[in-house]
Design an enzyme around this catalytic site. Structure first.
Site, PDB file in Angstrom:
ATOM      1  N   GLY A 188       0.842  -1.253  -0.179  1.00 30.94           N
ATOM      2  CA  GLY A 188      -0.173   0.108   0.177  1.00 30.94           C
ATOM      3  C   GLY A 188       0.921   1.158   0.127  1.00 30.94           C
ATOM      4  N   THR A 189       2.254   1.241  -0.294  1.00 33.64           N
ATOM      5  CA  THR A 189       2.997   2.282  -0.252  1.00 33.64           C
ATOM      6  C   THR A 189       2.892   3.015  -1.588  1.00 33.64           C
ATOM      7  OG1 THR A 189       4.533   0.846  -0.151  1.00 33.64           O
ATOM      8  CG2 THR A 189       4.562   1.932   1.837  1.00 33.64           C
ATOM      9  N   LYS A 191       3.842   1.268  -4.722  1.00 31.71           N
ATOM     10  CA  LYS A 191       4.971   0.963  -5.630  1.00 31.71           C
ATOM     11  C   LYS A 191       4.037   0.715  -7.130  1.00 31.71           C
ATOM     12  CE  LYS A 191       5.304  -2.656  -2.735  1.00 31.71           C
ATOM     13  NZ  LYS A 191       4.617  -2.350  -1.818  1.00 31.71           N
ATOM     14  N   THR A 192       3.219   0.244  -6.887  1.00 27.67           N
ATOM     15  CA  THR A 192       2.360  -0.005  -8.347  1.00 27.67           C
ATOM     16  C   THR A 192       2.396   1.228  -9.160  1.00 27.67           C
ATOM     17  OG1 THR A 192       1.235  -2.133  -7.397  1.00 27.67           O
ATOM     18  CG2 THR A 192       0.428  -1.123  -9.521  1.00 27.67           C
ATOM     19  N   GLU A 408      16.627   6.173  18.566  1.00 31.12           N
ATOM     20  CA  GLU A 408      17.329   6.637  17.349  1.00 31.12           C
ATOM     21  C   GLU A 408      18.111   7.992  17.549  1.00 31.12           C
ATOM     22  OE1 GLU A 408      17.344   4.669  14.888  1.00 31.12           O
ATOM     23  OE2 GLU A 408      15.773   3.259  15.634  1.00 31.12           O
TER      24      GLU A 408
HETATM   25  N1  LIG Z   1       2.453   8.138  -2.523  1.00 25.67           N
HETATM   26  C1  LIG Z   1       1.003   7.798  -2.803  1.00 25.67           C
HETATM   27  N2  LIG Z   1       0.661   9.053  -3.381  1.00 25.67           N
HETATM   28  C2  LIG Z   1      -0.811   8.912  -3.599  1.00 25.67           C
HETATM   29  N3  LIG Z   1      -1.473   7.803  -3.514  1.00 25.67           N
HETATM   30  C3  LIG Z   1      -0.875   6.701  -3.072  1.00 25.67           C
HETATM   31  C4  LIG Z   1       0.474   6.529  -2.634  1.00 25.67           C
HETATM   32  N4  LIG Z   1       0.736   5.558  -2.004  1.00 25.67           N
HETATM   33  C5  LIG Z   1      -0.315   4.770  -2.250  1.00 25.67           C
HETATM   34  N5  LIG Z   1      -1.356   5.456  -2.848  1.00 25.67           N
HETATM   35  C6  LIG Z   1      -2.989   5.116  -2.930  1.00 25.67           C
HETATM   36  O1  LIG Z   1      -2.843   3.585  -2.437  1.00 25.67           O
HETATM   37  C7  LIG Z   1      -3.197   3.040  -3.817  1.00 25.67           C
HETATM   38  C8  LIG Z   1      -2.520   1.625  -3.706  1.00 25.67           C
HETATM   39  O2  LIG Z   1      -1.217   1.618  -3.843  1.00 25.67           O
HETATM   40  P1  LIG Z   1      -0.298   0.583  -4.622  1.00 25.67           P
HETATM   41  O3  LIG Z   1      -1.503  -0.587  -5.274  1.00 25.67           O
HETATM   42  O4  LIG Z   1       0.452   1.516  -5.725  1.00 25.67           O
HETATM   43  O5  LIG Z   1       0.563   0.180  -3.451  1.00 25.67           O
HETATM   44  P2  LIG Z   1       1.528  -1.060  -3.576  1.00 25.67           P
HETATM   45  O6  LIG Z   1       2.693  -0.457  -2.829  1.00 25.67           O
HETATM   46  O7  LIG Z   1       1.692  -1.556  -5.014  1.00 25.67           O
HETATM   47  O8  LIG Z   1       0.703  -2.127  -2.670  1.00 25.67           O
HETATM   48  P3  LIG Z   1       0.729  -3.716  -2.687  1.00 25.67           P
HETATM   49  O9  LIG Z   1       2.164  -4.165  -2.415  1.00 25.67           O
HETATM   50  O10 LIG Z   1      -0.203  -4.295  -1.874  1.00 25.67           O
HETATM   51  O11 LIG Z   1       0.504  -4.020  -4.207  1.00 25.67           O
HETATM   52  C9  LIG Z   1      -3.010   3.618  -4.935  1.00 25.67           C
HETATM   53  O12 LIG Z   1      -3.668   3.261  -5.844  1.00 25.67           O
HETATM   54  C10 LIG Z   1      -3.061   5.103  -4.495  1.00 25.67           C
HETATM   55  O13 LIG Z   1      -4.474   5.348  -4.577  1.00 25.67           O
HETATM   56 ZN   LIG Z   2      19.032   0.956  16.922  1.00 26.27          ZN
END
Ligand SMILES: Nc1ncnc2c1ncn2[C@@H]1O[C@H](COP(=O)(O)OP(=O)(O)OP(=O)(O)O)[C@@H](O)[C@H]1O
Ligand SMILES: [Zn+2]
Length: 669
Positions: A188-189, A191-192, A408
């Protein structure tokens, strides 16, 4: 049965049936059956008019059948042999034909799956073809500005975008571009999203496939899909191939039982072959995502494959605010909604959580027939979303945050005092992976060798976290386990590999490259090594404690700043250390995403950094007669041999210009 051999029977027929023979026949007129043969297992007779019919069963026994046949001939009985009964025919069908049908059916199902999305040239042709969906480059509207709070990550990808826009510009200059980029970070960070944004910025097709898609398949199919995927992408080049969840297919090989020549392994091998295949910068870049880079097969991260690793971490407070901004674009908010406040209340949230939060709030507002989303909706949505993340251990308690901050800050203070070799580059209490927070130490110069003093200082720096906990809270948390692991590794290497212990003398006791069967020394020596390692780490621990005791005020200042800002960069750390306050300019840095919101700005920033780096390199090159190649090799060697202890566990986010970057991260659980 005797009757069969006599001339009483007019005619009969024999029919084999499931292991016995059925005999049906007719007596000559006036003859009656006497069923008393030991051949017979059962029989019945029926009489109608003058003809007496009979059926009987003869156990399979070739001699008896032969006897009957012979008797029949000599007695002039009409006899015929029928083929096996019809039920036998069906049995045969079941045994031989059905599996074939099943196989064909299965094959069909497979094709349905494999070719389902292919369309076009018929299902059969699509068998084993890639499932990747090329997203139309014109439809992909994702841009870097849609990815908020990940400025460093974007910076690192600008180069990739530039290359995809015009590969020839790079190839004519002989520049090598990374074949593969590995994005590592928790779910959810974004990456996609980030990978899509690269394709969007460059205006190239985006082929995406998930590692788990490969796994469910039969032997050979995964490999052929990989081949096809790369073929497709090469034809469409420049293009991006995105492999989500690469750990599903890219796990360390040979870990399973029985040599493991399984499907996954074949697929992985094919992937490696393909990545080695496009040597000549064909304009295809593979971006893969994982949240478990540690389980990946080392072959995947070798040069020429996924040699560029980008960490996509959890956003800090500024990042969270920036993400909230992106997702609040077409949502009407009441005046009492303050995105900065929301960002403050959501430590541990990732982009997906924040997007979810705003969406939940909008749903709640709609359900309450409001025209604007107000603070109460946000509050309630927060509770709902937290109920999710809380299960996954994402939300950090206040006490935990404090412990992590002081821990830290401890690393930081020790690093600042013993700053001969290393610079505290960044310190944060934003959790990453299992780490509750981390401090990044960079070598001061292009350091390639480690002196005994450097090594001891590094260990002391690692001990700084635990030492701080002991001083401030009079307790010890598990957050230091990773520190201890690294410290022990360094101390061990000092003793056994670099001959840095007087007690054990100038011998190399261990050589990781050669000792496949374990160490080559006696038990007494092993005990002495353990003791010596303990002595070194204890000594470093004492050093760290003394330093923090001496600088309790600055230590507290940095910890408090961490609690407030979550992440501190080099400038901010130094300002706190020297002037006791945050730098004036740090206010303008609060929204890094605004700083480089557009691709052009990010590019400019990259160019500026690159120019700086070049200037620095030129300075260093004076008086050095080594060419780039041997220099690279040397640095690689030294990082393998000398820096091994920290490299092993901290090679995250290593880029070419920061070969010795070292993250100290700490388990918080
Ligand atoms: N940095 C960001 N800025 C804006 N929206 C974000 C961001 N990160 C995540 N999102 C939102 O969260 C949704 C999910 O993110 P995404 O699928 O790219 O995550 P991921 O890292 O690929 O997760 P996974 O590992 O579960 O596939 C995106 O479609 C977007 O709406
Ligand atoms: Zn430490």
């Amino acid at each position: 049965m005797k009757d069969l051999k006599s001339d009483k029977v007019k005619s009969f027929s024999i029919q084999p049936s499931g292991g016995v023979y059925k005999v049906t026949g007719e007596y000559r007129q006036g003859q009656r059956a006497k069923v008393n043969s030991n051949f017979l297992v059962g029989g019945n007779q029926s009489q109608s008019k003058n003809v007496t019919k009979f059926t009987t069963t003869v156990l399979e026994n070739n001699s008896s059948i032969a006897e009957i046949t012979k008797a029949a001939q000599s007695n002039n009985i009409k006899m015929n042999a029928k083929p096996e009964e019809s039920s036998g025919f069906w049995v045969n069908l079941l045994v031989y034909v059905l599996p074939l049908l099943l196989f064909v059916w299965f094959f069909y199902m497979m094709m349905g799956r494999a070719g389902g999305q292919g369309g076009g040239n018929g299902r059969v042709m699509n068998f084993g073809k890639s499932k990747a969906k090329p997203a139309d480059s014109k439809q992909n509207k994702v841009r870097f500005s849609d990815v908020a709070g990940e400025e460093e990550e974007k910076q690192e990808l600008v180069e990739v975008v530039e290359f995809l826009k015009d590969p020839r510009k790079f190839t004519t200059l002989g520049a090598t571009i990374p074949h593969g980029v590995l994005l590592e970070g928790p779910p959810g960070t974004g990456k996609t999203l980030l990978a899509k944004a690269v394709a969007g910025e460059a205006g190239v097709p985006f082929y995406s496939i998930s590692g788990s898609d490969f796994v469910e398949m039969f032997v050979g199919v995964g490999a052929s899909r990989v081949r096809d995927l790369f073929d497709q992408a090469k034809k469409a080049a420049p293009a991006i191939i995105f492999i989500d969840e690469i750990d599903a297919v890219g796990r360390r090989r040979g870990a399973g039982m029985g040599g493991g020549h399984d499907e996954r392994e074949q697929t992985l091998n094919q992937l490696l072959v393909e990545m080695d295949g496009f040597s000549g910068n064909e304009g295809v870049i593979v971006i893969a995502a994982t949240n478990r880079a540690d389980v990946l097969d080392p072959a995947l991260t070798r040069p020429g494959r996924f040699d560029r690793k980008i960490l996509v971490g959890r956003p800090d407070i500024n990042g969270r605010e920036a993400i909230l901004k992106v997702h609040s674009k077409n949502k009407p908010f009441a005046n009492d909604v303050d995105l900065h406040e929301i960002a403050k209340q959501t430590p541990g949230f990732v982009g997906a959580d924040l997007a979810n939060l705003l969406n939940e709030a909008a749903l709640l507002a709609a359900r309450r027939n409001k025209t604007e989303i107000d603070a109460s909706d946000i509050d309630e949505a927060e509770d709902r979303v937290i109920a999710g993340p809380a299960k996954r251990n994402r939300v950090i308690s206040k006490e935990e945050r404090e412990t992590v901050a002081y821990h830290e800050a401890g690393h930081t203070v020790v690093g600042l005092v013993l700053n001969d070799a290393r610079v505290v580059h960044k310190v944060t209490i934003v959790p990453r992976g299992r780490a509750g927070g981390y401090a990044i130490m960079l070598p001061r110069e292009d350091q390639q060798l480690m002196s005994k003093r450097d090594a001891m200082e590094q260990i002391a720096g690692l001990m700084g976290g635990r030492a701080a906990e002991e001083i401030v809270f009079h307790s010890q948390s598990s957050g230091a386990s990773n520190d201890f692991e690294q410290a022990t590794n360094i101390a061990r290497a000092m003793v056994t590999q670099y001959g840095m212990s007087e007690r054990l003398g100038n011998v190399q006791l261990e050589n990781p490259a050669q000792d496949t069967y374990g160490p080559r020394y006696s038990q007494e020596t092993a005990a002495a090594v353990d003791e010596e390692v303990r002595r070194l780490t204890n000594e470093a621990h004492e050093t760290a404690k003394k330093i923090i005791e001496e600088h309790r005020d600055k230590h507290k200042l940095i910890a408090q700043a961490l609690l407030k800002y979550e992440t501190l960069d080099e400038k901010q750390i130094l300002s706190l250390w020297k002037n006791g306050k945050m730098p004036e300019s740090s206010k303008t840095n609060e929204f890094p995403s605004e700083r480089a919101a557009t691709f052009e700005e990010a590019k400019r920033e990259l160019e500026r950094k690159e120019a700086e780096r070049q200037a620095q390199l030129e300075k260093q090159h004076e008086g050095q007669d080594t060419d780039d190649q041997s220099k690279d090799k040397h640095s690689a060697d030294s990082s393998e041999n000398v820096k091994k202890p920290d490299d092993d566990s901290t090679s995250e986010k290593k880029t070419d210009d920061q070969p010795n970057q070292n993250d100290h991260h700490d388990d918080s659980n």
